[in-house]
Design a protein around this motif. Structure first.
Motif, PDB file in Angstrom:
ATOM      1  N   LEU A 200      -0.518   8.182   5.117  1.00  0.00           N
ATOM      2  CA  LEU A 200      -1.850   8.790   5.104  1.00  0.00           C
ATOM      3  C   LEU A 200      -1.777  10.311   5.082  1.00  0.00           C
ATOM      4  O   LEU A 200      -2.727  10.972   4.690  1.00  0.00           O
ATOM      5  N   ARG A 201      -0.624  10.875   5.512  1.00  0.00           N
ATOM      6  CA  ARG A 201      -0.461  12.330   5.530  1.00  0.00           C
ATOM      7  C   ARG A 201       0.523  12.793   4.456  1.00  0.00           C
ATOM      8  O   ARG A 201       1.060  13.894   4.533  1.00  0.00           O
ATOM      9  N   PHE A 202       0.741  11.933   3.478  1.00  0.00           N
ATOM     10  CA  PHE A 202       1.706  12.238   2.413  1.00  0.00           C
ATOM     11  C   PHE A 202       0.959  12.523   1.120  1.00  0.00           C
ATOM     12  O   PHE A 202       0.186  11.682   0.638  1.00  0.00           O
ATOM     13  N   LYS A 203       1.187  13.701   0.570  1.00  0.00           N
ATOM     14  CA  LYS A 203       0.497  14.099  -0.653  1.00  0.00           C
ATOM     15  C   LYS A 203       0.862  13.172  -1.807  1.00  0.00           C
ATOM     16  O   LYS A 203       2.027  12.828  -1.992  1.00  0.00           O
ATOM     17  N   LYS A 204      -0.117  12.767  -2.563  1.00  0.00           N
ATOM     18  CA  LYS A 204      -0.004  11.908  -3.739  1.00  0.00           C
ATOM     19  C   LYS A 204       0.244  10.441  -3.399  1.00  0.00           C
ATOM     20  O   LYS A 204       0.495   9.631  -4.293  1.00  0.00           O
ATOM     21  N   ALA A 205       0.159  10.075  -2.126  1.00  0.00           N
ATOM     22  CA  ALA A 205       0.282   8.652  -1.775  1.00  0.00           C
ATOM     23  C   ALA A 205      -0.843   7.849  -2.409  1.00  0.00           C
ATOM     24  O   ALA A 205      -0.686   6.654  -2.694  1.00  0.00           O
ATOM     25  N   ASN A 206      -1.965   8.510  -2.659  1.00  0.00           N
ATOM     26  CA  ASN A 206      -3.114   7.809  -3.256  1.00  0.00           C
ATOM     27  C   ASN A 206      -2.881   7.414  -4.711  1.00  0.00           C
ATOM     28  O   ASN A 206      -3.688   6.709  -5.302  1.00  0.00           O
ATOM     29  N   THR A 207      -1.776   7.884  -5.294  1.00  0.00           N
ATOM     30  CA  THR A 207      -1.470   7.528  -6.690  1.00  0.00           C
ATOM     31  C   THR A 207      -0.645   6.246  -6.788  1.00  0.00           C
ATOM     32  O   THR A 207      -0.364   5.780  -7.886  1.00  0.00           O
ATOM     33  N   LEU A 208      -0.273   5.669  -5.651  1.00  0.00           N
ATOM     34  CA  LEU A 208       0.616   4.507  -5.641  1.00  0.00           C
ATOM     35  C   LEU A 208      -0.155   3.199  -5.510  1.00  0.00           C
ATOM     36  O   LEU A 208      -1.240   3.153  -4.933  1.00  0.00           O
ATOM     37  N   GLU A 209       0.462   2.132  -6.031  1.00  0.00           N
ATOM     38  CA  GLU A 209      -0.059   0.781  -5.834  1.00  0.00           C
ATOM     39  C   GLU A 209       0.297   0.305  -4.427  1.00  0.00           C
ATOM     40  O   GLU A 209       1.113   0.932  -3.730  1.00  0.00           O
ATOM     41  N   ARG A 210      -0.302  -0.782  -3.995  1.00  0.00           N
ATOM     42  CA  ARG A 210      -0.123  -1.240  -2.613  1.00  0.00           C
ATOM     43  C   ARG A 210       1.340  -1.545  -2.282  1.00  0.00           C
ATOM     44  O   ARG A 210       1.821  -1.192  -1.204  1.00  0.00           O
ATOM     45  N   ARG A 211       2.059  -2.201  -3.182  1.00  0.00           N
ATOM     46  CA  ARG A 211       3.469  -2.499  -2.923  1.00  0.00           C
ATOM     47  C   ARG A 211       4.277  -1.208  -2.825  1.00  0.00           C
ATOM     48  O   ARG A 211       5.161  -1.070  -1.965  1.00  0.00           O
ATOM     49  N   LEU A 216       6.870   3.199   0.343  1.00  0.00           N
ATOM     50  CA  LEU A 216       6.780   4.590   0.786  1.00  0.00           C
ATOM     51  C   LEU A 216       6.743   4.689   2.300  1.00  0.00           C
ATOM     52  O   LEU A 216       7.406   5.543   2.897  1.00  0.00           O
ATOM     53  N   GLU A 217       5.968   3.819   2.952  1.00  0.00           N
ATOM     54  CA  GLU A 217       5.882   3.862   4.413  1.00  0.00           C
ATOM     55  C   GLU A 217       7.248   3.615   5.044  1.00  0.00           C
ATOM     56  O   GLU A 217       7.629   4.292   6.017  1.00  0.00           O
ATOM     57  N   GLU A 218       8.024   2.665   4.510  1.00  0.00           N
ATOM     58  CA  GLU A 218       9.374   2.411   5.033  1.00  0.00           C
ATOM     59  C   GLU A 218      10.276   3.627   4.819  1.00  0.00           C
ATOM     60  O   GLU A 218      11.061   3.990   5.703  1.00  0.00           O
ATOM     61  N   LEU A 219      10.154   4.255   3.670  1.00  0.00           N
ATOM     62  CA  LEU A 219      10.948   5.455   3.386  1.00  0.00           C
ATOM     63  C   LEU A 219      10.581   6.590   4.344  1.00  0.00           C
ATOM     64  O   LEU A 219      11.454   7.302   4.856  1.00  0.00           O
ATOM     65  N   LEU A 220       9.284   6.752   4.585  1.00  0.00           N
ATOM     66  CA  LEU A 220       8.839   7.812   5.477  1.00  0.00           C
ATOM     67  C   LEU A 220       9.257   7.554   6.923  1.00  0.00           C
ATOM     68  O   LEU A 220       9.615   8.491   7.644  1.00  0.00           O
ATOM     69  N   GLN A 221       9.207   6.292   7.339  1.00  0.00           N
ATOM     70  CA  GLN A 221       9.634   5.959   8.691  1.00  0.00           C
ATOM     71  C   GLN A 221      11.121   6.247   8.865  1.00  0.00           C
ATOM     72  O   GLN A 221      11.555   6.768   9.900  1.00  0.00           O
ATOM     73  N   TRP A 222      11.914   5.930   7.825  1.00  0.00           N
ATOM     74  CA  TRP A 222      13.348   6.248   7.882  1.00  0.00           C
ATOM     75  C   TRP A 222      13.562   7.758   7.958  1.00  0.00           C
ATOM     76  O   TRP A 222      14.322   8.253   8.798  1.00  0.00           O
ATOM     77  N   ARG A 223      12.878   8.515   7.081  1.00  0.00           N
ATOM     78  CA  ARG A 223      13.060   9.970   7.067  1.00  0.00           C
ATOM     79  C   ARG A 223      12.637  10.589   8.387  1.00  0.00           C
ATOM     80  O   ARG A 223      13.293  11.505   8.904  1.00  0.00           O
ATOM     81  N   ASP A 224      11.534  10.094   8.956  1.00  0.00           N
ATOM     82  CA  ASP A 224      11.046  10.629  10.220  1.00  0.00           C
ATOM     83  C   ASP A 224      12.061  10.385  11.339  1.00  0.00           C
ATOM     84  O   ASP A 224      12.318  11.273  12.155  1.00  0.00           O
ATOM     85  N   PRO A 242      11.403  13.673  -4.531  1.00  0.00           N
ATOM     86  CA  PRO A 242      12.267  12.516  -4.799  1.00  0.00           C
ATOM     87  C   PRO A 242      11.879  11.282  -3.999  1.00  0.00           C
ATOM     88  O   PRO A 242      12.026  10.151  -4.461  1.00  0.00           O
ATOM     89  N   LEU A 243      11.350  11.484  -2.786  1.00  0.00           N
ATOM     90  CA  LEU A 243      10.932  10.344  -1.967  1.00  0.00           C
ATOM     91  C   LEU A 243       9.793   9.595  -2.651  1.00  0.00           C
ATOM     92  O   LEU A 243       9.766   8.354  -2.681  1.00  0.00           O
ATOM     93  N   LEU A 244       8.850  10.337  -3.216  1.00  0.00           N
ATOM     94  CA  LEU A 244       7.740   9.715  -3.935  1.00  0.00           C
ATOM     95  C   LEU A 244       8.238   8.939  -5.147  1.00  0.00           C
ATOM     96  O   LEU A 244       7.772   7.822  -5.419  1.00  0.00           O
ATOM     97  N   GLU A 245       9.204   9.501  -5.869  1.00  0.00           N
ATOM     98  CA  GLU A 245       9.728   8.827  -7.056  1.00  0.00           C
ATOM     99  C   GLU A 245      10.504   7.564  -6.694  1.00  0.00           C
ATOM    100  O   GLU A 245      10.481   6.575  -7.427  1.00  0.00           O
ATOM    101  N   VAL A 246      11.190   7.591  -5.563  1.00  0.00           N
ATOM    102  CA  VAL A 246      11.882   6.376  -5.098  1.00  0.00           C
ATOM    103  C   VAL A 246      10.857   5.286  -4.793  1.00  0.00           C
ATOM    104  O   VAL A 246      11.037   4.120  -5.166  1.00  0.00           O
ATOM    105  N   ALA A 247       9.768   5.658  -4.118  1.00  0.00           N
ATOM    106  CA  ALA A 247       8.717   4.681  -3.811  1.00  0.00           C
ATOM    107  C   ALA A 247       8.076   4.158  -5.083  1.00  0.00           C
ATOM    108  O   ALA A 247       7.748   2.972  -5.184  1.00  0.00           O
ATOM    109  N   ARG A 248       7.921   5.014  -6.059  1.00  0.00           N
ATOM    110  CA  ARG A 248       7.268   4.617  -7.294  1.00  0.00           C
ATOM    111  C   ARG A 248       8.145   3.649  -8.114  1.00  0.00           C
ATOM    112  O   ARG A 248       7.658   2.670  -8.674  1.00  0.00           O
ATOM    113  N   SER A 249       9.452   3.937  -8.171  1.00  0.00           N
ATOM    114  CA  SER A 249      10.348   3.129  -9.019  1.00  0.00           C
ATOM    115  C   SER A 249      10.978   1.955  -8.283  1.00  0.00           C
ATOM    116  O   SER A 249      11.437   1.003  -8.909  1.00  0.00           O
ATOM    117  N   MET A 250      11.040   2.027  -6.940  1.00  0.00           N
ATOM    118  CA  MET A 250      11.584   0.944  -6.098  1.00  0.00           C
ATOM    119  C   MET A 250      12.944   0.445  -6.614  1.00  0.00           C
ATOM    120  O   MET A 250      13.102  -0.723  -6.970  1.00  0.00           O
TER     121      MET A 250
END
Length: 374
Positions: A200-211, A216-224, A242-250
């Motif tokens: 919810l506090r990550f820029k451009k998260a609104n551009t992603l599909e639900r999956r 992304l949430e798992e990636l952010l929890q790991w990074r945090d 790069p984190l956003l692109e990893v979430a996008r391409s899975m």
């Protein structure tokens, strides 16, 4: 110029706070370690009166409650430059409230200064050159270097003289009341809540599909967790792009991960396993539990309102040149869009728009209504 004293004792701070309370106006600034720690904190406070500059070390003192009374007393003017972050941090770390604010950056914006950073303003008004080496310094380290102490003192040393000049200009332009309204609003800012999913506090998260959001949430929890373990800001573990692109391409394996934009070999080698594990966890989230990005009520397209926004922006461009102010300071896009949808017929109708400040209604109101009738 001799180095300013640095207070490290609670009793000395209490005595100093009493001295500050006898002053009609004081300059205040702080230094934090937001570029170096997982949770940023106030590491140094700077105070200037008409006769002295004193630094306060909160890391040594701990309890700054003796400063609460003077900083909350609106009868003592507090001069900051760009106070927003400082006010949020002082309340978050120490429960300190600021009243009686004069923000020299806001004053500069209302005077139409092209560059409003403190270094630029001090250079223009006093021919003072701030040493920019210390802007990104780690202020949590002790002892402080002599250069850092001098740099910190310069941040407040000239603010009282600057305020006199800026206030005189605001009065001459009839804009002091505009700035004062902004000061009162700024006194109320606080840090936002950190509850809820990290996306919810990550820029451009609104551009992603639900999956992708789940990944992304798992990636952010790991990074945090990694940032907390290393006591560093999350961006120093891995940047957002790069984190956003990893979430996008899975990506499913190292080879696919290495093809993700921004995932250079160094990052793949260091974090590849952790990133792929986070992706895998995100893919395991059941369909019915996938996160949903909150988008609010869908707004239907209104071509007529959009045309009115264009009219208002054209009007704003003209009035901004007349006022010699940045258009976004005169009135922002969100307010113009709200006005265009409400389509006020008279200045009194603008009172219903909470986004508008009183000075904006008084100074801009007639022009807004007239622009909408063209």
């Amino acid at each position: 110029m001799p180095l300013p004293p640095i207070l490290v004792d609670p009793s000395a701070l209490s005595e100093f706070a009493a001295q500050l309370h006898r002053e009609p106006v004081i300059a205040v600034d702080l230094e934090a370690d937001s570029l170096h720690s997982y949770q940023d904190k106030v590491c140094l406070l700077q105070f200037s009166t008409p006769t002295a500059t004193v630094l306060v070390d909160p890391l040594a003192i701990g309890d700054l409650s003796s400063l609460k009374a003077v900083l909350a007393d609106g009868a003592v003017r507090k001069v900051f430059h760009a106070a927003d972050y400082d006010i949020r941090c002082l309340y978050r770390d120490f429960g300190i409230e600021i009243n009686g604010l004069f923000d020299t950056m806001i004053a500069c914006q209302f005077l139409g200064e092209e560059k409003v950073g403190l270094a630029d303003i001090l250079n223009k008004y006093f021919d003072v050159q701030l040493d920019k080496r210390y802007q990104r310094a780690d202020w949590s380290k002790r002892p402080l270097e002599e250069g850092m102490v001098r740099y910190a003192a310069e941040d407040t040393r000239y603010l009282l003289q600057l305020t006199e000049q800026l206030e005189a200009q605001l009065v001459a332009k009839g804009r002091l009341a505009w700035a004062q309204e902004e000061f009162v609003l700024l006194e109320q800012v606080r840090h936002n809540s950190t509850d809820g999913p990290l996306f919810l506090r990550f820029k451009k998260a609104n551009t992603l599909e639900r999956r992708q959001l789940a990944v992304l949430e798992e990636l952010l929890q790991w990074r945090d967790s990694e940032a907390k373990r290393r006591d560093c800001p999350p961006f120093k573990v891995l940047n957002n792009a790069p984190l956003l692109e990893v979430a996008r391409s899975m990506p499913a394996n190292v080879r696919a991960l290495s093809k993700v934009e921004g995932m250079v070999p160094r990052l793949v080698g260091r974090y590849g396993g952790s990133l792929l594990s986070a992706v895998e966890e995100g893919l395991k989230v059941p369909e019915e539990e996938l996160p949903v990005y909150p988008r609010g009520e869908p707004r239907q397209r209104d071509p007529e309102a959009e045309a009115r926004v264009l009219l208002l922006k054209k009007w704003r461009s003209k009035i901004s040149k007349e006022l010699e102010m940045d258009p976004g300071i005169v009135i922002n896009n969100a307010s113009l869009e709200q006005i265009a949808r409400r389509q006020p017929n008279c200045v009194e109708d603008l009172a219903e728009l909470k986004a508008m400040k009183n000075w904006q209604r008084q100074v801009l109101g007639k022009g807004i209504v007239a622009a909408l009738k063209t």
